[in-house]
Design an enzyme around this catalytic site. Structure first.
Site, PDB file in Angstrom:
ATOM      1  N   CYS A   9      10.197  -3.116   5.431  1.00  0.00           N
ATOM      2  CA  CYS A   9      10.448  -3.353   4.008  1.00  0.00           C
ATOM      3  C   CYS A   9      11.293  -4.596   3.754  1.00  0.00           C
ATOM      4  CB  CYS A   9      11.118  -2.132   3.397  1.00  0.00           C
ATOM      5  SG  CYS A   9      10.128  -0.630   3.621  1.00  0.00           S
ATOM      6  N   HIS A  60      18.116  -2.939  -2.713  1.00  0.00           N
ATOM      7  CA  HIS A  60      16.897  -2.347  -2.172  1.00  0.00           C
ATOM      8  C   HIS A  60      16.651  -0.999  -2.866  1.00  0.00           C
ATOM      9  CE1 HIS A  60      13.645  -1.713   0.578  1.00  0.00           C
ATOM     10  NE2 HIS A  60      14.211  -0.651   1.145  1.00  0.00           N
ATOM     11  N   HIS A  64       8.316   1.427  -4.887  1.00  0.00           N
ATOM     12  CA  HIS A  64       8.687   0.750  -3.646  1.00  0.00           C
ATOM     13  C   HIS A  64       7.441   0.080  -3.070  1.00  0.00           C
ATOM     14  CE1 HIS A  64      10.324  -0.401   0.051  1.00  0.00           C
ATOM     15  NE2 HIS A  64      10.642   0.766   0.586  1.00  0.00           N
TER      16      HIS A  64
END
Length: 419
Positions: free
Chosen positions: A193, A328, A364
């Site tokens: 990620c 994040h 996400h």
């Protein structure tokens, strides 16, 4: 050690609810959510076969909510590249998103190929795409005995998908470089990620060492959505309520999405000399690796602190001078709490540090998560608005007593804009 500043001179994206960066920013600034139920046909099998429950989800999912890209086919023109359109159209849309997004970033930077001193760094997870899965199915089914093959290999699956779809990890970057005339090389990386921001770091390195004058960096994420739904439910990482609520004390997991985001980069001195638009300036990047830890979805606080402190040391900037932090923050209780503690340590000398996460708007995006966050910050810098994070009205206890403040409503960004 301070590094030569790098200017962001172009942007491009294919994101849930937005096929260009300005539309994306408008959605964020207006507090819109682009999370919806899976569009018809995206799972390639009847929905009832895939749906389970929180208590019974073996090889199934308990939700179909996600951040899905829709309407892209109506804006994509395969004839605008240096490759025959038929060679492009037979590839999975993942390839198309890269071509489109990189081309957008170059266009905003006022650059068209051939560009012998320009390159591309692409973050890209090696997850199966829908077209890659269809190719594998065709190969497997074609090898079965005729009764099985004839019973299963029906309709559109009779025609074998383009075999190049097997190479969805590295080929998109190479194809984009060829199609857009980028002569300084292109390659892919997988840093999970962190991939898109890792790509930005490597692109900056190319500009710092003088092996390129213009770099495009970013990432794409277009895995088979059912693969992601089943996989993240198997990890118990998916929200049971289908809600993406970063930093909320009752958040119950992430909601994944898909998309691609890119920035065009050059040295700040050359951007100014050439009269290019300077949308933002990168003064330092910090990287770290957790090493062995508690697990895939249990990040290490020390690793995050190390990365942030390295970034500010390289930039020659004190963390307390920052007036917006894009986090994040995926909405997983463990991950968000770790990030809150790590960020509070780094910004401990600050008095009021507004924070947020774009995952409340679009979910996400995995490899593309950092690129979406960066595009959000660039929009905030340009307009002087710090946007809200949706559904964060009751922030985590880990934020209490820290200088960190989740933005629950948009604010004017007064004074120096540093993020």
């Amino acid at each position: 050690m301070e590094c030569e500043p790098i200017a962001v001179v172009g942007r491009g994206c294919v994101l849930p609810g937005a096929l260009d960066p300005d539309t994306f920013w408008d959605g964020v600034a207006e507090g819109r959510s682009s999370l919806v139920a899976a569009p018809e046909g995206r799972w390639r099998l009847p929905r009832r076969w895939a749906m389970g429950s929180v208590d019974d989800h073996l090889d199934r999912t308990w939700t179909d909510v996600g951040g899905y890209v829709q309407g892209f086919e109506s804006v994509f023109d395969p004839s605008g590249f240096r490759i025959p359109p038929e060679r492009i159209l037979s590839l999975d849309p993942l390839f198309h998103w890269v071509l489109y997004g990189v081309g957008q970033a170059l266009a905003e930077a006022g650059r068209e190929g051939p560009l012998p001193r320009a390159g591309l760094v692409l973050g890209n997870l090696s997850y199966p795409t829908p077209t890659g899965a269809a190719f594998a199915e065709h190969v497997w089914l074609s090898a079965q005995r005729p009764p099985v093959r004839d019973a299963l290999l029906t309709g559109e699956r009779r025609e074998r998908p383009d075999a190049r779809n097997r190479f969805s990890s590295g080929l998109p970057a190479r194809l984009a470089a060829r199609a857009l005339g980028l002569g300084a090389g292109a390659w892919s990386l997988d840093a999970a990620c962190a991939s898109s921001l890792y790509a930005v770091k490597l692109a900056c390195d190319r500009l710092h060492d003088g092996t390129a004058d213009l770099m495009v960096a970013g990432a794409v994420s277009r895995a088979d959505p059912l693969y992601l739904h089943v996989g993240f439910c198997g990890l118990s990482a998916t929200s049971r309520t289908g809600r993406s609520r970063p930093f909320h004390r009752e958040a119950d997991g992430l909601v994944h999405g898909e998309g691609a985001g890119f920035v065009a980069l050059t040295r700040l001195s050359e951007a100014r000399a050439s009269g290019l638009p300077v949308l933002g300036v990168i003064r330092g990047v910090g990287l770290s690796n957790d090493g062995r830890g508690a697990g895939l979805i249990s990040p290490a606080e020390e690793g995050q602190v190390r990365a942030m402190r390295l970034a500010y040391a390289r930039a020659g900037v004190a963390p307390e001078t920052v007036s917006l932090v894009e986090c994040h923050a995926t909405g997983t209780p463990v991950g968000d709490a770790v990030e809150a503690r790590a960020t509070a340590r780094v910004f401990a000398a600050g008095e009021d540090v507004p924070i947020g996460s774009v995952k409340s708007n679009i979910g996400h995006l995995l490899a593309s998560a950092g690129a979406a966050g960066l595009l959000k910050v660039l929009g905030a810098l340009r307009t002087g608005i710090r946007p809200a994070t949706l559904g964060a009205g009751r922030p985590l206890d880990a934020l209490a007593g820290t200088p960190l403040r989740v933005l629950t409503a948009p604010e004017r960004w007064e004074g120096r804009r540093r993020a």
